[in-house]
Every structure is written in structure tokens, then in C-alpha cells.
Design a protein around this motif. Sequence first.
Motif, PDB file in Angstrom:
ATOM      1  N   VAL A  13      87.824 100.469  32.821  1.00 27.49           N
ATOM      2  CA  VAL A  13      86.431 100.224  33.176  1.00 27.49           C
ATOM      3  C   VAL A  13      85.825  99.193  32.244  1.00 27.49           C
ATOM      4  O   VAL A  13      85.179  98.237  32.663  1.00 27.49           O
ATOM      5  CB  VAL A  13      85.634 101.547  33.127  1.00 27.49           C
ATOM      6  CG1 VAL A  13      84.164 101.280  33.436  1.00 27.49           C
ATOM      7  CG2 VAL A  13      86.206 102.564  34.112  1.00 27.49           C
ATOM      8  N   GLU A  14      86.042  99.399  30.928  1.00 27.78           N
ATOM      9  CA  GLU A  14      85.565  98.470  29.911  1.00 27.78           C
ATOM     10  C   GLU A  14      86.617  98.361  28.830  1.00 27.78           C
ATOM     11  O   GLU A  14      87.287  99.348  28.491  1.00 27.78           O
ATOM     12  CB  GLU A  14      84.253  98.953  29.300  1.00 27.78           C
ATOM     13  CG  GLU A  14      83.059  98.983  30.237  1.00 27.78           C
ATOM     14  CD  GLU A  14      81.806  99.424  29.508  1.00 27.78           C
ATOM     15  OE1 GLU A  14      81.247  98.607  28.743  1.00 27.78           O
ATOM     16  OE2 GLU A  14      81.401 100.586  29.690  1.00 27.78           O
ATOM     17  N   GLY A  56      84.573  98.572  39.656  1.00 27.12           N
ATOM     18  CA  GLY A  56      84.578  99.661  40.621  1.00 27.12           C
ATOM     19  C   GLY A  56      85.595 100.746  40.354  1.00 27.12           C
ATOM     20  O   GLY A  56      85.727 101.681  41.140  1.00 27.12           O
ATOM     21  N   LEU A  57      86.312 100.667  39.240  1.00 22.91           N
ATOM     22  CA  LEU A  57      87.317 101.696  38.926  1.00 22.91           C
ATOM     23  C   LEU A  57      86.635 103.028  38.644  1.00 22.91           C
ATOM     24  O   LEU A  57      85.720 103.104  37.824  1.00 22.91           O
ATOM     25  CB  LEU A  57      88.142 101.265  37.701  1.00 22.91           C
ATOM     26  CG  LEU A  57      89.153 102.291  37.168  1.00 22.91           C
ATOM     27  CD1 LEU A  57      90.240 102.561  38.200  1.00 22.91           C
ATOM     28  CD2 LEU A  57      89.770 101.796  35.859  1.00 22.91           C
ATOM     29  N   ASP A  58      87.079 104.070  39.320  1.00 25.19           N
ATOM     30  CA  ASP A  58      86.575 105.428  39.094  1.00 25.19           C
ATOM     31  C   ASP A  58      87.613 106.185  38.261  1.00 25.19           C
ATOM     32  O   ASP A  58      88.678 106.534  38.776  1.00 25.19           O
ATOM     33  CB  ASP A  58      86.350 106.139  40.423  1.00 25.19           C
ATOM     34  CG  ASP A  58      85.743 107.525  40.256  1.00 25.19           C
ATOM     35  OD1 ASP A  58      85.683 108.021  39.107  1.00 25.19           O
ATOM     36  OD2 ASP A  58      85.331 108.118  41.276  1.00 25.19           O
ATOM     37  N   LEU A  96      87.574 113.424  30.169  1.00 22.25           N
ATOM     38  CA  LEU A  96      88.144 112.146  29.746  1.00 22.25           C
ATOM     39  C   LEU A  96      87.473 111.679  28.461  1.00 22.25           C
ATOM     40  O   LEU A  96      86.253 111.754  28.349  1.00 22.25           O
ATOM     41  CB  LEU A  96      87.924 111.091  30.835  1.00 22.25           C
ATOM     42  CG  LEU A  96      88.651 111.299  32.162  1.00 22.25           C
ATOM     43  CD1 LEU A  96      88.202 110.235  33.163  1.00 22.25           C
ATOM     44  CD2 LEU A  96      90.156 111.226  31.978  1.00 22.25           C
ATOM     45  N   PRO A  97      88.265 111.207  27.512  1.00 23.38           N
ATOM     46  CA  PRO A  97      89.735 111.236  27.466  1.00 23.38           C
ATOM     47  C   PRO A  97      90.221 112.644  27.130  1.00 23.38           C
ATOM     48  O   PRO A  97      89.437 113.493  26.702  1.00 23.38           O
ATOM     49  CB  PRO A  97      90.065 110.244  26.350  1.00 23.38           C
ATOM     50  CG  PRO A  97      88.891 110.359  25.418  1.00 23.38           C
ATOM     51  CD  PRO A  97      87.692 110.587  26.303  1.00 23.38           C
ATOM     52  N   ARG A  98      91.531 112.865  27.269  1.00 24.31           N
ATOM     53  CA  ARG A  98      92.091 114.172  26.946  1.00 24.31           C
ATOM     54  C   ARG A  98      93.575 114.027  26.619  1.00 24.31           C
ATOM     55  O   ARG A  98      94.172 112.965  26.833  1.00 24.31           O
ATOM     56  CB  ARG A  98      91.919 115.151  28.104  1.00 24.31           C
ATOM     57  CG  ARG A  98      92.681 114.782  29.366  1.00 24.31           C
ATOM     58  CD  ARG A  98      92.439 115.807  30.462  1.00 24.31           C
ATOM     59  NE  ARG A  98      93.202 115.516  31.679  1.00 24.31           N
ATOM     60  CZ  ARG A  98      92.768 114.742  32.656  1.00 24.31           C
ATOM     61  NH1 ARG A  98      91.573 114.182  32.578  1.00 24.31           N
ATOM     62  NH2 ARG A  98      93.518 114.534  33.731  1.00 24.31           N
ATOM     63  N   PRO A 114      90.083 106.897  28.508  1.00 17.35           N
ATOM     64  CA  PRO A 114      88.745 106.950  29.106  1.00 17.35           C
ATOM     65  C   PRO A 114      88.661 106.423  30.527  1.00 17.35           C
ATOM     66  O   PRO A 114      87.718 106.744  31.258  1.00 17.35           O
ATOM     67  CB  PRO A 114      87.907 106.084  28.151  1.00 17.35           C
ATOM     68  CG  PRO A 114      88.608 106.166  26.840  1.00 17.35           C
ATOM     69  CD  PRO A 114      90.068 106.210  27.195  1.00 17.35           C
ATOM     70  N   SER A 115      89.622 105.601  30.949  1.00 16.83           N
ATOM     71  CA  SER A 115      89.618 105.063  32.308  1.00 16.83           C
ATOM     72  C   SER A 115      90.488 105.871  33.262  1.00 16.83           C
ATOM     73  O   SER A 115      90.653 105.503  34.429  1.00 16.83           O
ATOM     74  CB  SER A 115      90.085 103.601  32.291  1.00 16.83           C
ATOM     75  OG  SER A 115      89.145 102.790  31.609  1.00 16.83           O
TER      76      SER A 115
END
Length: 229
Positions: A13-14, A56-58, A96-98, A114-115
Motif C-alpha cells: 500500500v505504501e 487500490g490494494l486491500d 496486520l501485521p502479524r 502491513p500490506s
Amino acid sequence: MKGDASIPLLPCVELAPTLEFYGLLGFEVTYQQRAPNPYAATRRGGAQLHFFGLKGLDPLKAFSTCLIIVDEVEELHARFLAALRQAYGRTPVRGLPRMTRMRKGQTRFTVVDPSGNSVMFIRRDEPSGYGDDADAPTTLLGKALKTARRLRDFKGDDAAAAKVLDAALKKDGAGTTLERARALAARAELARALGDTSGALERDRNLSALPLSAAEREALRLELEAIQP
């Protein structure tokens, strides 16, 4: 002649939170650009991971995965866990994260960034089949053990793994005595991970009551070590 190399390219995402997260795990940034497209390269020892920004990534629907083969996993998991606990003030086993839980004798674990990308760290000498028998299990308990193992070690869903084992253990004649012992040992370990001390003790008692031979107990050595409090 130099050997071929393959480098996973994962969406994010980032870049900033992604690189910060992997920095906690010991990955150093070796290249980064913001334009014309967000892109970064990281390295930890011989492992490289590259990332690109994806609009747009979920993260909750992400499915990108890669494998990293390492010499050992238990100490590595402990180092990662300590770094993540210090950064987040908790054990990141949900959301997230895990990172998936580690038990004695386990040969792999998964980090989800995180993504939503899953990075699986696998011990180099992991037995083929990852603890599964060469042939597909035919008994109810055998199938339940395989399903629970994958829920626990791949998805990090201890509660679902426990339900699968409970359902099989309630059935009479669901498998061999050794399979029942394995299921009880796995269920006791899950009970402790879920904070159910009384449930763990109950499975311990049921396991101790089983008529196991010396050879069967040796075959169960890792499972028995894993449930020691």
C-alpha cells in the motif's frame, strides 16, 4: 558462471510502513525510488525482497506469498518476536501485521506484513511433506490432525484448529491409539496457547491414560515435549 537468482516482487500500500516493518526483522533497504513508481529493494543475508506500490490494494484481501529458506527457525522466530513486541507493545498474532506462533519442533513460521503479504520462513532441512504422512490420511483423526496442523502453522488460527481436533476426538473409533495420542497432544498444546489451562490439563490426563508402547512414546517425543508447561 554465476548461478541464477530469483527475487520476489511484492505489492504494498505504501513503501514507508512496509520498509519500517521489514527493518524490524533485519532487512536493510538497498534501493528506493518514489517516482515514476514507488519501488524498493531490501536484503537480509542472502534473502532479497522487492516491493512496489499498488493503488487500490486491500491488505485484508491480499494473497501474495513467498518462501525464504533459512538454516534455523526457532531462534529466528524468537528474534523477530522480540523486535515486534518492542515495536508494537504486544504479540502480533492477529490483524496486520502479524506472525504465526512457534512451538517446539516446528520447522516453519509465517510473517504477514502491513500490506497482507505472507512471507514464510522454512528450515532448510525440513522433512518432506512437512510432518504429513506420505500417503493421504484415511482415518477421521488422521485427517483432523492434518487440517489442524495447517490451520495452526499456516493460518495461525489456533481456535479453528482446536475445534477440528475436538470434533474428531469425540468420535469413537476415529483412528488408531497413536493418532488419538497425537491429537490429544496437539490439543493440549493449543489449549495452552489459547490460555485454557484447565483444558490443557484435561488433555494431558487423557493422554497419560492411553496404553502406549515405548516405541509409540518415542514416536511422540516431539509432541510430548511441545506440551510441557
